[in-house]
Enzyme design. Structure first.
Site, PDB file in Angstrom:
ATOM      1  N   ASP A  13       0.803  -1.223   0.000  1.00  0.00           N
ATOM      2  CA  ASP A  13       0.000   0.000   0.000  1.00  0.00           C
ATOM      3  C   ASP A  13       0.838   1.275   0.000  1.00  0.00           C
ATOM      4  O   ASP A  13       0.418   2.309   0.536  1.00  0.00           O
ATOM      5  CB  ASP A  13      -0.966   0.028   1.203  1.00  0.00           C
ATOM      6  N   LYS A  16       1.891   2.161  -5.048  1.00  0.00           N
ATOM      7  CA  LYS A  16       2.436   1.585  -6.282  1.00  0.00           C
ATOM      8  C   LYS A  16       1.536   1.881  -7.481  1.00  0.00           C
ATOM      9  O   LYS A  16       2.008   2.156  -8.571  1.00  0.00           O
ATOM     10  CB  LYS A  16       2.604   0.062  -6.133  1.00  0.00           C
ATOM     11  N   GLY A  40      -4.569  -4.130  -3.939  1.00  0.00           N
ATOM     12  CA  GLY A  40      -5.561  -3.094  -4.248  1.00  0.00           C
ATOM     13  C   GLY A  40      -4.766  -1.854  -4.586  1.00  0.00           C
ATOM     14  O   GLY A  40      -4.139  -1.264  -3.718  1.00  0.00           O
ATOM     15  N   HIS A  41      -4.719  -1.500  -5.856  1.00  0.00           N
ATOM     16  CA  HIS A  41      -3.907  -0.364  -6.307  1.00  0.00           C
ATOM     17  C   HIS A  41      -4.828   0.777  -6.742  1.00  0.00           C
ATOM     18  O   HIS A  41      -5.641   0.611  -7.651  1.00  0.00           O
ATOM     19  CB  HIS A  41      -2.995  -0.794  -7.460  1.00  0.00           C
ATOM     20  N   GLN A 224       1.974  -5.952  -3.324  1.00  0.00           N
ATOM     21  CA  GLN A 224       2.433  -6.127  -1.932  1.00  0.00           C
ATOM     22  C   GLN A 224       3.752  -5.361  -1.721  1.00  0.00           C
ATOM     23  O   GLN A 224       3.960  -4.358  -2.369  1.00  0.00           O
ATOM     24  CB  GLN A 224       2.593  -7.608  -1.581  1.00  0.00           C
TER      25      GLN A 224
HETATM   26  P1  GDP Z   1      -0.743   0.417  -3.529  1.00  0.00           P
HETATM   27  O1  GDP Z   1      -1.363  -0.845  -3.081  1.00  0.00           O
HETATM   28  O2  GDP Z   1       0.736   0.470  -3.242  1.00  0.00           O
HETATM   29  O3  GDP Z   1      -1.041   0.777  -4.950  1.00  0.00           O
HETATM   30  O4  GDP Z   1      -1.379   1.569  -2.605  1.00  0.00           O
HETATM   31  P2  GDP Z   1      -2.957   1.738  -2.249  1.00  0.00           P
HETATM   32  O5  GDP Z   1      -3.647   2.264  -3.433  1.00  0.00           O
HETATM   33  O6  GDP Z   1      -3.486   0.510  -1.614  1.00  0.00           O
HETATM   34  O7  GDP Z   1      -2.860   2.803  -1.095  1.00  0.00           O
HETATM   35  C1  GDP Z   1      -2.263   4.055  -1.287  1.00  0.00           C
HETATM   36  C2  GDP Z   1      -3.300   5.141  -0.992  1.00  0.00           C
HETATM   37  O8  GDP Z   1      -2.653   6.387  -0.906  1.00  0.00           O
HETATM   38  C3  GDP Z   1      -4.319   5.305  -2.110  1.00  0.00           C
HETATM   39  O9  GDP Z   1      -5.539   5.699  -1.543  1.00  0.00           O
HETATM   40  C4  GDP Z   1      -3.738   6.415  -2.968  1.00  0.00           C
HETATM   41  O10 GDP Z   1      -4.725   7.145  -3.682  1.00  0.00           O
HETATM   42  C5  GDP Z   1      -3.110   7.274  -1.915  1.00  0.00           C
HETATM   43  N1  GDP Z   1      -1.907   8.018  -2.344  1.00  0.00           N
HETATM   44  C6  GDP Z   1      -0.909   7.641  -3.162  1.00  0.00           C
HETATM   45  N2  GDP Z   1       0.050   8.581  -3.216  1.00  0.00           N
HETATM   46  C7  GDP Z   1      -0.358   9.574  -2.407  1.00  0.00           C
HETATM   47  C8  GDP Z   1       0.213  10.830  -2.004  1.00  0.00           C
HETATM   48  O11 GDP Z   1       1.310  11.203  -2.402  1.00  0.00           O
HETATM   49  N3  GDP Z   1      -0.512  11.580  -1.105  1.00  0.00           N
HETATM   50  C9  GDP Z   1      -1.729  11.170  -0.620  1.00  0.00           C
HETATM   51  N4  GDP Z   1      -2.360  11.966   0.240  1.00  0.00           N
HETATM   52  N5  GDP Z   1      -2.294  10.013  -0.986  1.00  0.00           N
HETATM   53  C10 GDP Z   1      -1.609   9.230  -1.841  1.00  0.00           C
HETATM   54  P1  IMO Z   2      -0.942  -4.093  -2.300  1.00  0.00           P
HETATM   55  O1  IMO Z   2      -0.469  -4.619  -3.640  1.00  0.00           O
HETATM   56  C1  IMO Z   2      -0.995  -4.589   2.024  1.00  0.00           C
HETATM   57  C2  IMO Z   2      -1.114  -8.700   3.545  1.00  0.00           C
HETATM   58  C3  IMO Z   2      -2.369  -9.125   4.254  1.00  0.00           C
HETATM   59  C4  IMO Z   2      -1.776 -10.123   5.237  1.00  0.00           C
HETATM   60  C5  IMO Z   2      -0.677 -10.788   4.427  1.00  0.00           C
HETATM   61  C6  IMO Z   2      -1.078 -12.119   3.804  1.00  0.00           C
HETATM   62  O2  IMO Z   2      -2.222  -3.369  -2.355  1.00  0.00           O
HETATM   63  O3  IMO Z   2       0.167  -3.347  -1.632  1.00  0.00           O
HETATM   64  P2  IMO Z   2      -2.655 -12.768   1.750  1.00  0.00           P
HETATM   65  O4  IMO Z   2      -4.092 -12.522   1.500  1.00  0.00           O
HETATM   66  O5  IMO Z   2      -1.738 -12.199   0.717  1.00  0.00           O
HETATM   67  O6  IMO Z   2      -2.326 -14.203   2.024  1.00  0.00           O
HETATM   68  O7  IMO Z   2      -2.328 -11.998   3.133  1.00  0.00           O
HETATM   69  O8  IMO Z   2      -0.338  -9.873   3.410  1.00  0.00           O
HETATM   70  N1  IMO Z   2      -1.327  -8.153   2.174  1.00  0.00           N
HETATM   71  C7  IMO Z   2      -1.238  -6.860   1.867  1.00  0.00           C
HETATM   72  N2  IMO Z   2      -1.051  -5.773   2.660  1.00  0.00           N
HETATM   73  N3  IMO Z   2      -1.108  -4.443   0.682  1.00  0.00           N
HETATM   74  C8  IMO Z   2      -1.273  -5.516  -0.114  1.00  0.00           C
HETATM   75  O9  IMO Z   2      -1.258  -5.428  -1.456  1.00  0.00           O
HETATM   76  C9  IMO Z   2      -1.390  -6.793   0.472  1.00  0.00           C
HETATM   77  N4  IMO Z   2      -1.596  -8.033  -0.014  1.00  0.00           N
HETATM   78  C10 IMO Z   2      -1.531  -8.863   1.043  1.00  0.00           C
HETATM   79  O10 IMO Z   2      -2.974  -8.039   4.897  1.00  0.00           O
HETATM   80  O11 IMO Z   2      -1.148  -9.440   6.301  1.00  0.00           O
HETATM   81 MG    MG Z   3      -2.941  -1.519  -1.853  1.00  0.00          MG
END
Ligand code: GDP
Ligand code: IMO
Ligand code: MG
Length: 428
Positions: A13, A16, A40-41, A224
């Site tokens: 999270d 990415k 979840g991106h 991840q």
């Molecule tokens: P990922 O799994 O690495 O793609 O990250 P996620 O999408 O799960 O979580 C990142 C969250 O931070 C999302 O809600 C993005 O919209 C938000 N985000 C990403 N970059 C920034 C930033 O520079 N500032 C803020 N405030 N939010 C950001």
């Molecule tokens: P993105 O790509 C954050 C975590 C789960 C749990 C562990 C194992 O959005 O960064 P799983 O279902 O993969 O067997 O769970 O890994 N986990 C993540 N945490 N971002 C993710 O993906 C994750 N995908 C799995 O919360 O701790």
């Molecule tokens: Mg994510």
């Protein structure tokens, strides 16, 4: 021309999706190489928010080739839902291709994921319950069903029969679960998915290697993060795939000599979802403030994310494991308004200060972070478009963050939007 691998340098999270979308502007091809819909991106384009689980975040441009490699595990229902969502938003997906070698997630994988977590009780991992671990387990046990078999009616009927018989025994006799899988129903359901997905199946390895040989720009989008890696993460509190950069090679079918650059994505602080150790975790008002201002709730499961200070021990570890050439530091804006910022520079443990990330979870549990403090800033930075417009204290924080991590910064995020991204150097 280059091939860049983008990875999460923390526990996932990190942003990415957003950085992939930003870099995809100049890419010809974007490739997912591991994980599944545990990812979840999020990509925010103007007032539209896209949450992608399986399809590469470059899809929103419409004309880029997007590939799902053999290292990914695919829940076909989720993939089809995602395609529908994109079509409804007017996004073209005809350039998506899926590897026939990618393994498929079935209902029995989700059932076993849940049953195993229940069985473990307080020792649970806190998985996303999407069947990811059980699908990779079947792959390693050589009993999995791949996209190649899914789209072959005869193969699917035969292999699913064997799988369901075995999994139903496992559910009933091992986990004492009342849940049983109905073979005919699942076969019907998956035959329907197969029909819809068959046109997308193609040799991903061939496409990636051709693109690189023709001098195209290829971006590999990790899911991840490094500390969730099956080998290099905080085992057993990890996922069942390899989010590290080298897995782009095995997960898409290319050799390491074809990769030019690796970029690590890191939040300006750090978060974790699920169970497991987290040395800089904050249980105080600052932790609560980071969670609230950063909207730190899981994109896939909605669970609150645990929050803490930036950890340079982890950053240096991620730099080593992934051979990071540069960092993208996201969510700098979330730190605005905090009087003092801290960066963890080492761990105090058993009377000594460790500067390398320990492999023993017991030792990690005894580690107390050693911090360096930096003055904060109060100015709103969400409309800043140039690094030099950032407040002096923000630049000072970033400069030290880069030095302490041992990696230069290429990108800074000052908000979730596509335009809220500062590029310090060109990568493509
Ligand atoms: P990922 O799994 O690495 O793609 O990250 P996620 O999408 O799960 O979580 C990142 C969250 O931070 C999302 O809600 C993005 O919209 C938000 N985000 C990403 N970059 C920034 C930033 O520079 N500032 C803020 N405030 N939010 C950001
Ligand atoms: P993105 O790509 C954050 C975590 C789960 C749990 C562990 C194992 O959005 O960064 P799983 O279902 O993969 O067997 O769970 O890994 N986990 C993540 N945490 N971002 C993710 O993906 C994750 N995908 C799995 O919360 O701790
Ligand atoms: Mg994510």
């Amino acid at each position: 021309m280059s091939a860049i691998v983008l990875i999460g340098a923390q526990w996932g999270d990190e942003g990415k999706g957003k950085v992939t979308d930003f870099l995809a502007r100049k890419a010809d091809m974007i490739v997912r190489y591991q994980g599944g819909n545990n990812a979840g991106h999020t990509v925010v384009v103007d007032d539209r928010v896209f949450k992608l689980h399986l399809i590469p975040s470059g899809i929103l441009y419409g004309e880029k080739q997007c590939l799902i490699g053999n290292g990914v595990v695919i829940d076909p229902a989720v993939l089809l839902e995602e395609l529908d969502m994109l079509h409804q938003q007017g996004v073209a997906t005809d350039r998506l291709r899926i590897s026939p070698r990618a393994h498929v997630i079935f209902p029995h994988h989700r059932s076993i994921d849940r049953a195993e977590e229940e069985y473990k009780g307080s020792g649970k991992i806190g998985t996303t319950n999407r069947g990811i671990g059980p699908a990779y387990t079947d792959k390693a046990a050589r009993v999995g069903i791949r996209m190649a078999e899914l789209v072959d009616q005869e193969d699917l009927a035969e292999k699913l029969r064997t799988a369901v018989d075995f999994k139903n025994r496992q559910l009933a006799e091992l986990y004492r679960s009342a849940e049983q899988i109905d073979y005919t129903q699942v076969l019907d359901e998956y035959n329907g998915y197969a029909q819809k997905l068959a046109p997308y199946v193609a040799d991903v390895s061939l496409l990636v290697n051709d693109a690189i040989d023709r001098g195209q720009n290829v971006l590999f989008e990790g899911a991840q993060g490094t500390l969730l890696d099956l080998d290099h993460g905080t085992y057993p509190y990890v996922t069942s795939s390899h989010p590290v950069a080298s897995a782009a090679c095995t997960g898409a079918g290319l050799g390491p000599t074809k990769i030019d650059q690796t970029i690590g994505i890191a939040k300006a602080y750090i978060t974790r979802v699920g169970e497991g150790p987290f040395p800089t975790e904050l249980h105080d008002a600052v932790g609560a403030a980071l969670q609230e201002r950063g909207f730190e709730f899981g994109t896939t499961t909605g669970r609150p994310r645990r929050c803490g200070w930036y950890d340079a021990v982890i950053a240096r570890y991620a730099a080593r494991i992934n051979g990071l050439g540069c960092l993208a530091v996201t969510k700098l804006d979330v730190l605005t308004g905090l009087d003092t910022l801290k960066i963890c520079v080492g761990y105090e443990c058993d009377g000594e200060v460790l500067t390398e990330f320990p492999y023993s979870l017991k030792k990690l549990a005894r580690c107390k972070p050693v911090y360096r403090e930096f003055p904060g800033w109060r100015e709103d930075i969400t409309a800043v478009t140039d690094y030099n417009q950032l407040p002096a204290n923000a630049r000072n924080y970033l400069q030290h963050l880069a030095e302490l991590s041992g990696v230069p910064i290429a990108i800074v995020g000052v908000g979730p939007g596509r335009k809220q991204t500062l590029a310090l150097r060109d990568l493509f």
